[in-house]
Enzyme design. Structure first.
Site, PDB file in Angstrom:
ATOM      1  CB  CYS A 268      12.611  -4.039  16.339  1.00 33.67           C
ATOM      2  SG  CYS A 268      13.584  -5.231  15.360  1.00 33.67           S
TER       3      CYS A 268
HETATM    4  N1  LIG Z   1      16.913  -4.847  12.381  1.00 41.11           N
HETATM    5  C1  LIG Z   1      16.906  -5.177  13.729  1.00 41.11           C
HETATM    6  O1  LIG Z   1      17.423  -4.265  14.533  1.00 41.11           O
HETATM    7  C2  LIG Z   1      16.394  -6.426  14.298  1.00 41.11           C
HETATM    8  C3  LIG Z   1      16.563  -6.731  15.886  1.00 41.11           C
HETATM    9  C4  LIG Z   1      16.049  -7.757  16.296  1.00 41.11           C
HETATM   10  C5  LIG Z   1      15.009  -8.558  15.601  1.00 41.11           C
HETATM   11  N2  LIG Z   1      14.533  -8.373  14.266  1.00 41.11           N
HETATM   12  C6  LIG Z   1      13.773  -9.048  13.583  1.00 41.11           C
HETATM   13  O2  LIG Z   1      14.406  -9.967  12.709  1.00 41.11           O
HETATM   14  C7  LIG Z   1      13.660 -10.305  11.615  1.00 41.11           C
HETATM   15  C8  LIG Z   1      14.767  -9.606  10.331  1.00 41.11           C
HETATM   16  O3  LIG Z   1      14.762  -8.377  10.392  1.00 41.11           O
HETATM   17  P1  LIG Z   1      15.938  -7.531   9.669  1.00 41.11           P
HETATM   18  O4  LIG Z   1      15.817  -6.313   9.931  1.00 41.11           O
HETATM   19  O5  LIG Z   1      17.177  -8.318   9.446  1.00 41.11           O
HETATM   20  O6  LIG Z   1      15.298  -7.413   8.067  1.00 41.11           O
HETATM   21  P2  LIG Z   1      15.952  -7.192   6.747  1.00 41.11           P
HETATM   22  O7  LIG Z   1      14.958  -6.676   5.922  1.00 41.11           O
HETATM   23  O8  LIG Z   1      16.996  -6.232   7.125  1.00 41.11           O
HETATM   24  O9  LIG Z   1      16.474  -8.562   5.969  1.00 41.11           O
HETATM   25  C9  LIG Z   1      15.882  -9.470   5.692  1.00 41.11           C
HETATM   26  C10 LIG Z   1      16.194 -10.332   4.398  1.00 41.11           C
HETATM   27  O10 LIG Z   1      15.537 -11.227   4.239  1.00 41.11           O
HETATM   28  C11 LIG Z   1      15.366 -11.553   2.678  1.00 41.11           C
HETATM   29  N3  LIG Z   1      14.372 -12.464   2.499  1.00 41.11           N
HETATM   30  C12 LIG Z   1      13.021 -12.085   2.512  1.00 41.11           C
HETATM   31  N4  LIG Z   1      12.278 -13.179   2.031  1.00 41.11           N
HETATM   32  C13 LIG Z   1      13.020 -14.165   1.902  1.00 41.11           C
HETATM   33  C14 LIG Z   1      12.967 -15.442   1.875  1.00 41.11           C
HETATM   34  N5  LIG Z   1      11.835 -16.261   1.553  1.00 41.11           N
HETATM   35  N6  LIG Z   1      14.037 -16.183   1.844  1.00 41.11           N
HETATM   36  C15 LIG Z   1      15.394 -15.717   1.880  1.00 41.11           C
HETATM   37  N7  LIG Z   1      15.465 -14.514   2.210  1.00 41.11           N
HETATM   38  C16 LIG Z   1      14.489 -13.655   2.089  1.00 41.11           C
HETATM   39  C17 LIG Z   1      15.234  -9.821   2.409  1.00 41.11           C
HETATM   40  O11 LIG Z   1      15.636  -9.961   0.898  1.00 41.11           O
HETATM   41  C18 LIG Z   1      16.214  -9.384   3.096  1.00 41.11           C
HETATM   42  O12 LIG Z   1      17.745  -9.361   2.714  1.00 41.11           O
HETATM   43  C19 LIG Z   1      12.528  -9.387  11.820  1.00 41.11           C
HETATM   44  O13 LIG Z   1      11.550 -10.193  12.136  1.00 41.11           O
HETATM   45  C20 LIG Z   1      12.626  -8.404  12.701  1.00 41.11           C
HETATM   46  O14 LIG Z   1      11.849  -8.012  13.329  1.00 41.11           O
HETATM   47  C21 LIG Z   1      15.265  -7.218  13.815  1.00 41.11           C
END
Ligand SMILES: NC(=O)c1ccc[n+]([C@@H]2O[C@H](COP(=O)([O-])OP(=O)(O)OC[C@H]3O[C@@H](n4cnc5c(N)ncnc54)[C@H](O)[C@@H]3O)[C@@H](O)[C@H]2O)c1
Length: 431
Positions: A268
């Site tokens: 992030c």
């Molecule tokens: N990690 C954090 O602390 C955090 C906090 C707040 C916001 N975010 C935001 O949330 C979003 C997700 O982050 P994350 O850390 O959970 O990512 P992540 O990589 O941990 O998980 C994302 C998941 O989405 C899946 N994926 C990808 N394309 C897909 C599709 N077309 N259909 C279905 N599944 C699909 C991947 O296989 C993966 O399992 C990002 O925009 C991030 O910036 C993350």
């Protein structure tokens, strides 16, 4: 059909699907399931689905026991999305070459939803992104289904704020900002979140909610840069930056403590300011704060390498040929996530200078990324005693800090892990 959706939302008889089961999506599944929402988790990665269906969590914040307690389904079949009344999108938003936003995962998720979109559904985007994504990119993809926003389906943006490994604030008690593409979309999304989140803050548009998220994370990024610069100044002046910050933090208003460190990591904080930068550029505006903060934060791994070099020099040793034991390669304490972790550039820098680097991290058994190929070593008396310098990069609670303070010959502590515990002896220097 939209009236029917509102009836379900008001009567708590709606079901949901979560697209993307990572750090954000899986806790969202668990939180909803606990609140009694029938929920289906969807991911394109078969390995993720197989593991979840076998009761194994791949996310730090969700224990296997928590999965066992809930009633949720996990699938890689996108056709199942049409069964849900509410669909959340929680897919990654990385940076492409040139630090440009890569919203292709949102586009792919939108296409998968559009393929089976039906009347009376509400789609909510939670991924972090630049203002305009929901209305200018996701909406046209969803409308390719032939259905129309407002008449047939609703669409909102509600940024996730989850902080991995934060035991005090989890999905349910972190206030949620909600901005719809239409007024009814905002109202529907508000009803959804009120069922399983303590406080919901509606705003006037999806763009406002998108911008609010970028402000939060850019605020953090800029303030980390400020304190990183302060730490260099403090060192030159000969005062302890941690004592300085703790003293300033006694002011009960107008100050919020940020602490220096080896650089900024995770999915992030190091990425989101570039989403803001891109959005600003499109409008012809500049983002000087983002650029300045980037210049300072991205230099921190080199600062750390120099600090190790200086510390060894003070012990009449060269960095070349010295054994450096790195403690913690995850991007922050108590997590296994090493995406964008500054540890990788720091280790690379140490190796380039000829240091023999090993690492210990109970959360990251092996590190194979950015040209690094290392396995975690146990943290015991022998590994500590063998190290010419111990470099603390992530302050995991699992480390035996007493043992480190007692056994290591020289410690460069970028997190004040030992100082915080009253263990900073003559063998310890900070950044
Ligand atoms: N990690 C954090 O602390 C955090 C906090 C707040 C916001 N975010 C935001 O949330 C979003 C997700 O982050 P994350 O850390 O959970 O990512 P992540 O990589 O941990 O998980 C994302 C998941 O989405 C899946 N994926 C990808 N394309 C897909 C599709 N077309 N259909 C279905 N599944 C699909 C991947 O296989 C993966 O399992 C990002 O925009 C991030 O910036 C993350």
């Amino acid at each position: 059909m939209i009236e029917e959706l509102f009836t379900k939302l008001e009567n708590w008889t709606w079901s949901s699907a979560v697209v993307g089961l990572g750090y954000v999506g899986l806790p969202l599944v668990v939180t909803q399931a606990r609140a009694g929402v029938p929920v289906t988790g969807f991911d394109v990665k078969e390995s993720v689905i197989d593991s979840l269906n076998a009761g194994r969590s791949h996310i730090d914040d969700i224990a296997d026991d928590e999965l066992a307690e809930i009633d949720a389904r996990f699938t890689s079949d996108p056709a199942k999305l049409s069964e849900a009344d509410v669909i959340f999108i929680c897919v990654p938003t990385p940076l492409a070459v040139g630090k440009l936003p890569d919203i292709s995962y949102i586009e792919r998720a939108g296409e998968a939803i559009a393929a089976s979109l039906r009347r009376g559904q509400l789609v909510i985007l939670e991924s972090t992104t630049y203002p305009g994504t929901t209305e200018d990119t996701l909406l046209p993809i969803l409308e390719k289904s032939g259905l129309k926003l407002e008449d047939d389906f609703l669409l909102a943006y509600a940024p996730e704020r989850v902080d991995p490994a934060n035991a005090s604030f989890r999905t349910a008690n972190i206030p949620r900002v909600v901005g719809g593409a239409t007024l009814r979309s905002t109202a529907a999304a508000e009803l959804v979140y009120r069922r399983f989140i303590e406080k919901v803050h509606p705003v006037s548009s999806a763009r406002t909610a998108e911008m609010a998220k970028l402000l939060e994370n850019t605020f953090r990024w800029v303030n980390i840069a400020l304190v990183n610069e302060m730490s260099t100044i403090a060192r030159a002046i000969g005062v302890d930056i941690w004592e300085v910050v703790d003293a300033a933090a006694t002011k009960p208003f107008g100050f919020m403590p940020f602490y220096p460190g080896p650089g900024v990591g995770g999915h992030c904080i190091p990425l989101d300011p570039f989403y803001l930068q891109w959005a600003a550029r499109v409008t012809g505006e500049g983002t000087r704060f983002v650029e300045l903060a980037e210049a300072i934060n991205s230099r921190m791994p080199q600062v750390v390498v120099s600090r190790v070099q200086d510390a060894l020099n003070d012990h009449a040793k060269a960095l070349r040929g010295s054994n450096v034991l790195v403690l913690g390669v995850a991007y922050k304490k108590n997590v296994r996530d090493f995406r964008e972790s500054p540890a990788k550039e720091t280790i690379g820098g140490l190796q380039q200078h000829g240091a023999v680097v090993t690492y210990s991290d109970p959360h990251v058994p092996s590190l194979r990324d950015e040209g690094i190929e290392l396995d975690s070593v146990p943290l015991d008396e022998r590994t500590l005693a063998d190290a010419d310098c111990v470099l603390i990069l992530a302050d995991h609670d699992a480390f035996d800090h007493q043992l480190i303070a007692r056994t290591a010959r020289l410690v460069v502590d970028t997190r004040n892990a030992l100082g915080r515990r009253g263990l900073r002896g003559d063998n310890v220097v900070t950044i």
